[in-house]
Enzyme design. Structure first.
Site, PDB file in Angstrom:
ATOM      1  N   PRO A  73       0.796  -1.219   0.000  1.00 27.25           N
ATOM      2  CG  PRO A  73      -0.130  -1.122   2.122  1.00 27.25           C
ATOM      3  CD  PRO A  73       0.546  -2.060   1.169  1.00 27.25           C
ATOM      4  CG  ASN A  74      -0.095   4.365   1.366  1.00 27.83           C
ATOM      5  OD1 ASN A  74      -1.035   4.999   0.907  1.00 27.83           O
ATOM      6  ND2 ASN A  74      -0.146   3.762   2.545  1.00 27.83           N
ATOM      7  CE1 TYR A 111       8.970   4.812   2.697  1.00 30.67           C
ATOM      8  CE2 TYR A 111       7.504   6.703   2.825  1.00 30.67           C
ATOM      9  CZ  TYR A 111       7.977   5.519   3.349  1.00 30.67           C
ATOM     10  OH  TYR A 111       7.475   5.029   4.528  1.00 30.67           O
ATOM     11  NE  ARG A 133      10.495   5.761   8.358  1.00 27.12           N
ATOM     12  CZ  ARG A 133       9.509   5.621   7.476  1.00 27.12           C
ATOM     13  NH1 ARG A 133       9.620   4.684   6.528  1.00 27.12           N
ATOM     14  NH2 ARG A 133       8.455   6.387   7.519  1.00 27.12           N
ATOM     15  CG  HIS A 163      11.291  -2.603   4.202  1.00 28.35           C
ATOM     16  ND1 HIS A 163       9.919  -2.527   4.167  1.00 28.35           N
ATOM     17  CD2 HIS A 163      11.604  -3.801   4.731  1.00 28.35           C
ATOM     18  CE1 HIS A 163       9.423  -3.637   4.669  1.00 28.35           C
ATOM     19  NE2 HIS A 163      10.418  -4.439   5.017  1.00 28.35           N
ATOM     20  CD  GLU A 214      10.785  -7.916   5.119  1.00 25.28           C
ATOM     21  OE1 GLU A 214      11.082  -9.064   5.544  1.00 25.28           O
ATOM     22  OE2 GLU A 214      10.398  -7.004   5.862  1.00 25.28           O
ATOM     23  CG  ASN A 241       8.351  -2.161   0.125  1.00 24.88           C
ATOM     24  OD1 ASN A 241       7.850  -2.321   1.239  1.00 24.88           O
ATOM     25  ND2 ASN A 241       8.931  -1.040  -0.249  1.00 24.88           N
ATOM     26  NE  ARG A 280       4.081   6.586   1.616  1.00 22.50           N
ATOM     27  CZ  ARG A 280       4.339   5.347   2.014  1.00 22.50           C
ATOM     28  NH1 ARG A 280       4.731   4.421   1.145  1.00 22.50           N
ATOM     29  NH2 ARG A 280       4.208   5.016   3.273  1.00 22.50           N
ATOM     30  CB  ALA A 328       1.579  -0.008   6.229  1.00 25.57           C
TER      31      ALA A 328
HETATM   32  C1  DQA Z   1       8.362   0.818   3.646  1.00 24.77           C
HETATM   33  C2  DQA Z   1       8.478   1.018   5.178  1.00 24.77           C
HETATM   34  C3  DQA Z   1       7.145   0.797   5.858  1.00 24.77           C
HETATM   35  O1  DQA Z   1       7.274   0.962   7.262  1.00 24.77           O
HETATM   36  C4  DQA Z   1       6.131   1.813   5.350  1.00 24.77           C
HETATM   37  O2  DQA Z   1       4.860   1.573   5.932  1.00 24.77           O
HETATM   38  C5  DQA Z   1       6.051   1.850   3.868  1.00 24.77           C
HETATM   39  C6  DQA Z   1       7.262   1.686   3.057  1.00 24.77           C
HETATM   40  C7  DQA Z   1       9.662   1.166   2.906  1.00 24.77           C
HETATM   41  O3  DQA Z   1       9.762   0.799   1.731  1.00 24.77           O
HETATM   42  O4  DQA Z   1      10.553   1.808   3.465  1.00 24.77           O
HETATM   43  O5  DQA Z   1       4.998   2.131   3.303  1.00 24.77           O
HETATM   44  O6  DQA Z   1       8.064  -0.544   3.405  1.00 24.77           O
END
Ligand code: DQA
Length: 144
Positions: free
Chosen positions: A10-11, A23, A108, A101, A99, A75, A18, A78
């Site tokens: 998501p997002n 990011y 964080r 990120h 995985e 990825n 964003r 959240a």
């Molecule tokens: C994320 C880190 C997560 O905590 C966050 O909710 C994201 C992006 C990252 O790519 O750094 O949406 O996965």
């Protein structure tokens, strides 16, 4: 042909606008295009999925279980920190799981320090921005 699926949670469709300080300014399309090129240079099929919905991500993992996909790069955004459903789906997948990120989640908020997906992942990359996806793909291509 070997197949790899890249799943964005998501997002991540909002990448580029964003929270760019966290990011980066690359869009998801920019990232996916480069991954496609690199995979096809190596004779691999690469399929990208983005969803803001947990069940869609579970469906994408289940599809990968059924179609001879060799690896999943994910990825979960959240959902990393909340989703037993995504962990369960990945546990049923027999290939490699990496995985990724973009940010260094360990630098964080403390709620980002725990990952359900890491209980299954063969490798975890955090904090390298979009390069993390490229490192993950290089690892998949190298070991398969
Ligand atoms: C994320 C880190 C997560 O905590 C966050 O909710 C994201 C992006 C990252 O790519 O750094 O949406 O996965």
């Amino acid at each position: 042909m070997n197949k790899v699926v890249v799943i964005h949670g998501p997002n991540l469709n909002m990448l580029g606008t964003r929270e760019p300080d966290i990011y980066g300014r690359e869009t998801l399309d920019d990232i996916n295009t480069t991954l496609h090129e690199k995979a096809s240079d190596h004779g691999w099929e690469l399929h990208c999925v983005q969803s803001n919905h947990e069940g869609d991500i579970v469906d994408a993992i289940q599809a990968a279980c059924l179609d001879d996909t060799s690896a999943i790069i994910i990825n979960p955004a959240a959902y990393t920190h909340t989703s037993v459903a995504i962990l369960d789906a990945l546990n049923a997948f027999e290939g490699k799981v990496i995985e990724v990120h973009l940010s260094n989640v360990h630098k964080r908020e403390s709620f980002r320090h725990h990952s359900y997906v890491s209980l299954r992942a063969d490798g975890v990359i955090a904090g390298l921005g979009s390069q993390g996806y490229h490192a993950a793909l290089a690892a998949v291509l190298a070991v398969s």
